[in-house]
Design a protein around this motif. Structure first.
Motif, PDB file in Angstrom:
ATOM      1  N   ASP A  15       1.206   2.980  -3.338  1.00 50.83           N
ATOM      2  CA  ASP A  15       2.461   2.230  -3.351  1.00 50.83           C
ATOM      3  C   ASP A  15       2.326   0.878  -2.659  1.00 50.83           C
ATOM      4  O   ASP A  15       3.313   0.180  -2.451  1.00 50.83           O
ATOM      5  CB  ASP A  15       3.578   3.044  -2.701  1.00 50.83           C
ATOM      6  CG  ASP A  15       3.319   3.337  -1.224  1.00 50.83           C
ATOM      7  OD1 ASP A  15       2.206   3.033  -0.736  1.00 50.83           O
ATOM      8  OD2 ASP A  15       4.231   3.883  -0.556  1.00 50.83           O
ATOM      9  N   GLY A  16       1.098   0.503  -2.284  1.00 49.67           N
ATOM     10  CA  GLY A  16       0.854  -0.825  -1.728  1.00 49.67           C
ATOM     11  C   GLY A  16       0.962  -0.930  -0.228  1.00 49.67           C
ATOM     12  O   GLY A  16       0.679  -1.996   0.329  1.00 49.67           O
ATOM     13  N   ASP A  17       1.374   0.147   0.454  1.00 50.73           N
ATOM     14  CA  ASP A  17       1.390   0.113   1.922  1.00 50.73           C
ATOM     15  C   ASP A  17       0.417   1.150   2.468  1.00 50.73           C
ATOM     16  O   ASP A  17      -0.116   1.988   1.731  1.00 50.73           O
ATOM     17  CB  ASP A  17       2.801   0.322   2.475  1.00 50.73           C
ATOM     18  CG  ASP A  17       3.419   1.643   2.037  1.00 50.73           C
ATOM     19  OD1 ASP A  17       2.716   2.674   2.028  1.00 50.73           O
ATOM     20  OD2 ASP A  17       4.618   1.653   1.689  1.00 50.73           O
TER      21      ASP A  17
ATOM     22  N   THR B 114       6.864   5.501   4.800  1.00 51.60           N
ATOM     23  CA  THR B 114       7.962   5.713   3.851  1.00 51.60           C
ATOM     24  C   THR B 114       8.596   4.423   3.332  1.00 51.60           C
ATOM     25  O   THR B 114       9.128   4.397   2.214  1.00 51.60           O
ATOM     26  CB  THR B 114       9.049   6.579   4.487  1.00 51.60           C
ATOM     27  OG1 THR B 114       9.515   5.965   5.696  1.00 51.60           O
ATOM     28  CG2 THR B 114       8.492   7.958   4.823  1.00 51.60           C
ATOM     29  N   ASP B 115       8.558   3.348   4.140  1.00 50.41           N
ATOM     30  CA  ASP B 115       9.219   2.114   3.709  1.00 50.41           C
ATOM     31  C   ASP B 115       8.294   0.908   3.687  1.00 50.41           C
ATOM     32  O   ASP B 115       8.735  -0.210   3.390  1.00 50.41           O
ATOM     33  CB  ASP B 115      10.424   1.815   4.604  1.00 50.41           C
ATOM     34  CG  ASP B 115      10.039   1.619   6.073  1.00 50.41           C
ATOM     35  OD1 ASP B 115       8.828   1.715   6.392  1.00 50.41           O
ATOM     36  OD2 ASP B 115      10.943   1.379   6.894  1.00 50.41           O
ATOM     37  N   GLY B 116       7.006   1.118   3.996  1.00 50.68           N
ATOM     38  CA  GLY B 116       6.061   0.001   4.032  1.00 50.68           C
ATOM     39  C   GLY B 116       6.193  -0.870   5.254  1.00 50.68           C
ATOM     40  O   GLY B 116       5.495  -1.875   5.384  1.00 50.68           O
TER      41      GLY B 116
ATOM     42  N   LEU C  55      -0.566  10.424  -5.691  1.00 45.54           N
ATOM     43  CA  LEU C  55       0.562  10.095  -4.811  1.00 45.54           C
ATOM     44  C   LEU C  55       0.422  10.740  -3.439  1.00 45.54           C
ATOM     45  O   LEU C  55       1.394  10.839  -2.694  1.00 45.54           O
ATOM     46  CB  LEU C  55       1.876  10.522  -5.468  1.00 45.54           C
ATOM     47  CG  LEU C  55       2.173   9.892  -6.830  1.00 45.54           C
ATOM     48  CD1 LEU C  55       3.462  10.460  -7.412  1.00 45.54           C
ATOM     49  CD2 LEU C  55       2.250   8.381  -6.714  1.00 45.54           C
ATOM     50  N   GLY C  56      -0.799  11.198  -3.110  1.00 50.47           N
ATOM     51  CA  GLY C  56      -1.026  11.769  -1.792  1.00 50.47           C
ATOM     52  C   GLY C  56      -0.805  13.252  -1.708  1.00 50.47           C
ATOM     53  O   GLY C  56      -0.678  13.788  -0.596  1.00 50.47           O
ATOM     54  N   GLN C  57      -0.769  13.945  -2.840  1.00 45.76           N
ATOM     55  CA  GLN C  57      -0.701  15.401  -2.854  1.00 45.76           C
ATOM     56  C   GLN C  57      -2.132  15.921  -3.005  1.00 45.76           C
ATOM     57  O   GLN C  57      -2.715  15.861  -4.079  1.00 45.76           O
ATOM     58  CB  GLN C  57       0.167  15.902  -4.012  1.00 45.76           C
ATOM     59  CG  GLN C  57       0.335  17.414  -4.074  1.00 45.76           C
ATOM     60  CD  GLN C  57       1.136  17.967  -2.910  1.00 45.76           C
ATOM     61  OE1 GLN C  57       2.057  17.319  -2.423  1.00 45.76           O
ATOM     62  NE2 GLN C  57       0.768  19.154  -2.453  1.00 45.76           N
TER      63      GLN C  57
END
Length: 480
Positions: free
Chosen positions: A140-142, A166-168, A218-220
């Motif tokens: 997700d870029g962060d 969660t919010d970068g 997605l990190g799972q």
């Protein structure tokens, strides 16, 4: 207040140049400064790489401002006690922050943009953290976090947990346990092991040397898949594509037996195993990088311990195959425990930053220069030979008194015929007649660029290549 001693040596390719002692830093009595971990990053956004170091004795964080070729005095970044750290931009504001572990929690320290860190912000409670890494595991870029814990008692397991940003902006959610094992846990690394375009976790467990696939990108993370069913204690892992096939290859170093092993990924999903080295144990010091700028990934490693000492060396990658013999750069009485490859002098090639393991830590950097380039102008030519012979240390009978600038190109502390042979075999000499000392330059060029030089060597009883006639008698004496 006794000083903590932190020495930094500026080193050349394959040898030590000079030893520079840092100015003293405040310390409690009768304690020395020892670095447990270091990271390179431009913490103050001035375009040069700085050093963030974790002190082994008291667990404080120090910053060492860098320049193109020099480092400043260490400055205390935080008096709090930490056990590990990473340096990355956690809040997406364009500067690097610090994520760190303490005795029972993970925290992060925001950077104000000028290299000042804090205040401490808690991420969550977690005991026994030995390593923390910032990595984008959900694409997700962060940057999210992975943390590895040691066993804190005979009743506990080692764990690897994943924590999403969660919010970068540095707000971290609940963590997910990826690994929970009664044995293993020596390493934590990441890479796209299964070639599906996302980040997987590489570690050791009771099942051997394994990876946990990122199932959805997605990190799972899924259950362990075995790379090598070994219970050898593994102290370092490096990941790269070594042969240009767009698949991830993995090198790892084991303690017992002491060796470095390469796992090459095959098209059918299997792995080929090659034992590269059998040497002193490698700890954290194992990295891939293109040191010779030929487009492939070479392997740099540091080995040793307190008792036997150690060396910093490299294996050249030649079209996906590594040399069978390592080229040694430098030795340390207590060995090397950490290395990082970066272009420290901004000249377009990779240099090496290394930490030797001792009560008085030695932070060193190796400057990547051609063999023989004693005047640091980027080429080995007549002017370098004039310089080293004018230094007057050629076979001078004084033990270990020569540096790279004074002709010790093979790193043994001496300027002698072995250095000339070493330089000739490296084939880095550029024939060029200098406008100064013309007669001298012509004599050196004629000798060094001709086959006559190599014909002056012979095989000694020990099988070593030497020169019969001392070069001091062959070459014209420098003009006074």
């Amino acid at each position: 207040m006794n000083p903590r001693h932190l020495s930094l040596e500026q080193l050349e390719n394959k040898t030590v140049l000079t030893s520079i002692a840092f100015a003293s830093v405040g310390s409690s009595a009768e304690q020395e400064w020892a670095a447990e971990q270091t990271k390179l990053a431009d913490v103050d956004r001035n375009g040069t790489l700085d050093v963030v170091a974790l002190e082994a004795i008291e667990g404080n964080l120090f910053g060492i401002a860098g320049g193109s070729t020099n480092f400043a005095n260490p400055e205390l970044l935080s008096e709090d006690i930490f056990t590990s750290f990473d340096v990355q931009d956690l809040d997406g504001d364009g500067d690097v922050d610090i994520v760190a572990s303490q005795a029972s929690q993970l925290v992060w320290l925001p950077n104000d943009g000028d290299g000042n860190f804090g205040p401490i912000r808690a991420i969550g409670s977690l005991n026994g953290v030995a390593e923390v890494r910032a990595v984008d595991m959900d694409a997700d870029g962060d940057l999210d976090l992975l943390a590895r814990t040691n066993r804190t008692s005979i009743f506990s397991n080692f764990r690897i947990v994943a924590i999403k940003n969660t919010d970068g902006k540095g707000s971290f959610g609940e963590w997910t346990t990826v690994v929970n094992s009664a044995s293993g846990g020596y390493t934590l690394d990441v890479g796209d092991v299964d070639a599906d375009g996302d980040v997987d976790i590489i570690t050791t467990t009771s099942e051997g040397f394994v990876f946990h696939p990122n199932l959805d990108g997605l990190g799972q993370f899924g259950h362990a898949r075995t790379l090598l069913p070994t219970l050898e204690p593994i102290g370092a892992v490096a990941v790269a594509d070594i042969n240009g096939d767009a698949r991830t290859d993995i090198a790892f170093a084991s303690f017992s037996p002491a060796s470095t092993v390469l796992l090459t990924s095959n098209a059918d999903g299997s792995w080929s195993q090659t034992r590269l080295l059998t040497n002193a144990p490698v700890e954290r010091a194992l990295q891939f990088g293109d040191l010779d700028n030929d487009g492939d990934q070479d392997l740099v490693f540091g080995n040793g311990d307190y008792l036997i000492g150690g060396q910093l060396s490299w294996l050249e990658n030649q079209q996906g195959e590594f040399n069978s013999t390592a080229q040694v750069w430098s030795s340390a009485q207590s060995g090397f425990v950490d290395i990082e490859l970066q272009d420290l002098d901004a000249d377009g090639d990779l240099d090496i930053f290394a930490v030797s393991n001792s009560l008085v830590s030695s932070l060193r950097w190796f400057q990547n220069r051609p063999v023989g380039d004693s005047n640091n102008d980027g080429v080995f030519d007549t002017s370098d030979l004039i310089r080293v012979f004018q230094a007057g240390q050629y076979e001078d009978g004084v033990a270990k008194n020569s540096s790279f600038d004074e002709g010790d190109w093979n790193g043994d502390g001496e300027f002698d015929t072995a250095d000339m042979v070493f330089a000739f075999q490296a084939a880095t000499f550029v024939k060029e007649v200098s406008p100064l000392n013309f007669d001298h330059a012509v004599g050196i060029d004629s000798l060094f660029a001709s086959a006559e030089f190599v014909n002056r060597r012979f095989s000694s009883a020990k099988g070593q290549s030497e020169i019969v006639q001392p070069l001091g008698q062959i070459l014209p004496r420098p003009a006074k």
